[in-house]
Design a protein around this motif. Structure first.
Motif, PDB file in Angstrom:
ATOM      1  N   LEU A  69       0.834  -1.206   0.000  1.00 32.88           N
ATOM      2  CA  LEU A  69       0.000   0.000   0.000  1.00 32.88           C
ATOM      3  C   LEU A  69       0.867   1.255   0.000  1.00 32.88           C
ATOM      4  CD1 LEU A  69      -2.871   1.144   0.159  1.00 32.88           C
ATOM      5  CD2 LEU A  69      -2.680   1.012   2.653  1.00 32.88           C
ATOM      6  N   ARG A  70       1.918   1.247   0.805  1.00 34.25           N
ATOM      7  CA  ARG A  70       2.818   2.397   0.864  1.00 34.25           C
ATOM      8  C   ARG A  70       3.495   2.613  -0.494  1.00 34.25           C
ATOM      9  NH1 ARG A  70       6.853   2.593   5.743  1.00 34.25           N
ATOM     10  NH2 ARG A  70       4.903   3.055   6.756  1.00 34.25           N
ATOM     11  N   LYS A  71       3.922   1.509  -1.112  1.00 32.41           N
ATOM     12  CA  LYS A  71       4.573   1.598  -2.426  1.00 32.41           C
ATOM     13  C   LYS A  71       3.590   2.141  -3.482  1.00 32.41           C
ATOM     14  CE  LYS A  71       7.209  -1.228  -5.653  1.00 32.41           C
ATOM     15  NZ  LYS A  71       7.724  -2.566  -5.935  1.00 32.41           N
ATOM     16  N   LYS A  72       2.338   1.677  -3.424  1.00 33.05           N
ATOM     17  CA  LYS A  72       1.316   2.118  -4.369  1.00 33.05           C
ATOM     18  C   LYS A  72       1.031   3.611  -4.187  1.00 33.05           C
ATOM     19  CE  LYS A  72      -3.503   1.297  -5.584  1.00 33.05           C
ATOM     20  NZ  LYS A  72      -4.718   0.563  -5.247  1.00 33.05           N
ATOM     21  N   ASN A  73       0.990   4.082  -2.952  1.00 29.92           N
ATOM     22  CA  ASN A  73       0.700   5.483  -2.665  1.00 29.92           C
ATOM     23  C   ASN A  73       1.840   6.412  -3.040  1.00 29.92           C
ATOM     24  OD1 ASN A  73      -1.874   4.965  -1.735  1.00 29.92           O
ATOM     25  ND2 ASN A  73      -1.236   4.742   0.387  1.00 29.92           N
ATOM     26  N   LYS A  74       3.045   5.888  -3.174  1.00 28.06           N
ATOM     27  CA  LYS A  74       4.192   6.720  -3.573  1.00 28.06           C
ATOM     28  C   LYS A  74       4.196   7.004  -5.071  1.00 28.06           C
ATOM     29  CE  LYS A  74       7.498   5.735   0.052  1.00 28.06           C
ATOM     30  NZ  LYS A  74       8.841   5.235   0.360  1.00 28.06           N
ATOM     31  N   LYS A  75       3.465   6.220  -5.837  1.00 26.74           N
ATOM     32  CA  LYS A  75       3.453   6.399  -7.294  1.00 26.74           C
ATOM     33  C   LYS A  75       2.641   7.600  -7.704  1.00 26.74           C
ATOM     34  CE  LYS A  75       4.259   1.640  -8.566  1.00 26.74           C
ATOM     35  NZ  LYS A  75       3.763   0.489  -9.278  1.00 26.74           N
TER      36      LYS A  75
END
Length: 92
Positions: free
Chosen positions: A86-92
């Motif tokens: 989720l954190r990785k997805k939100n950084k995009k």
């Protein structure tokens, strides 16, 4: 010898909470200021004193304790993985 890095977390597993090798490792971790989580059984045993967080399965049946430890481990690691994704997805 403990091979630790900054921000590591030690996960110790003991069905009795009284395994001498686990207790010694937890004492060393505390001395080195390494966070520790104990997957323990019965009433937590002596190991509980040295864990920063104790997850205690209050049973004296080894098989039940181990089954719960396995479930808890899978649940925690799946939750951490989901948070990381989720954190990785939100950084995009």
């Amino acid at each position: 010898m403990l091979l630790e890095k900054k921000n590591d977390v030690l996960i110790a597993i003991s069905t009795s909470g009284n395994s001498k090798n686990i207790i010694n490792l937890l004492k060393l971790a505390k001395k080195k200021k390494i966070a520790s989580i104990g997957f323990l059984g019965n009433k937590g045993g002596e190991a509980m004193k040295y864990c920063d967080l104790s997850l205690i399965v209050s049973s004296n049946v080894v098989a039940r304790i181990q089954e719960c430890h396995i479930f808890l481990g899978h649940h925690i690691f799946e939750s951490v993985e989901n948070l990381m994704l989720l954190r990785k997805k939100n950084k995009k």
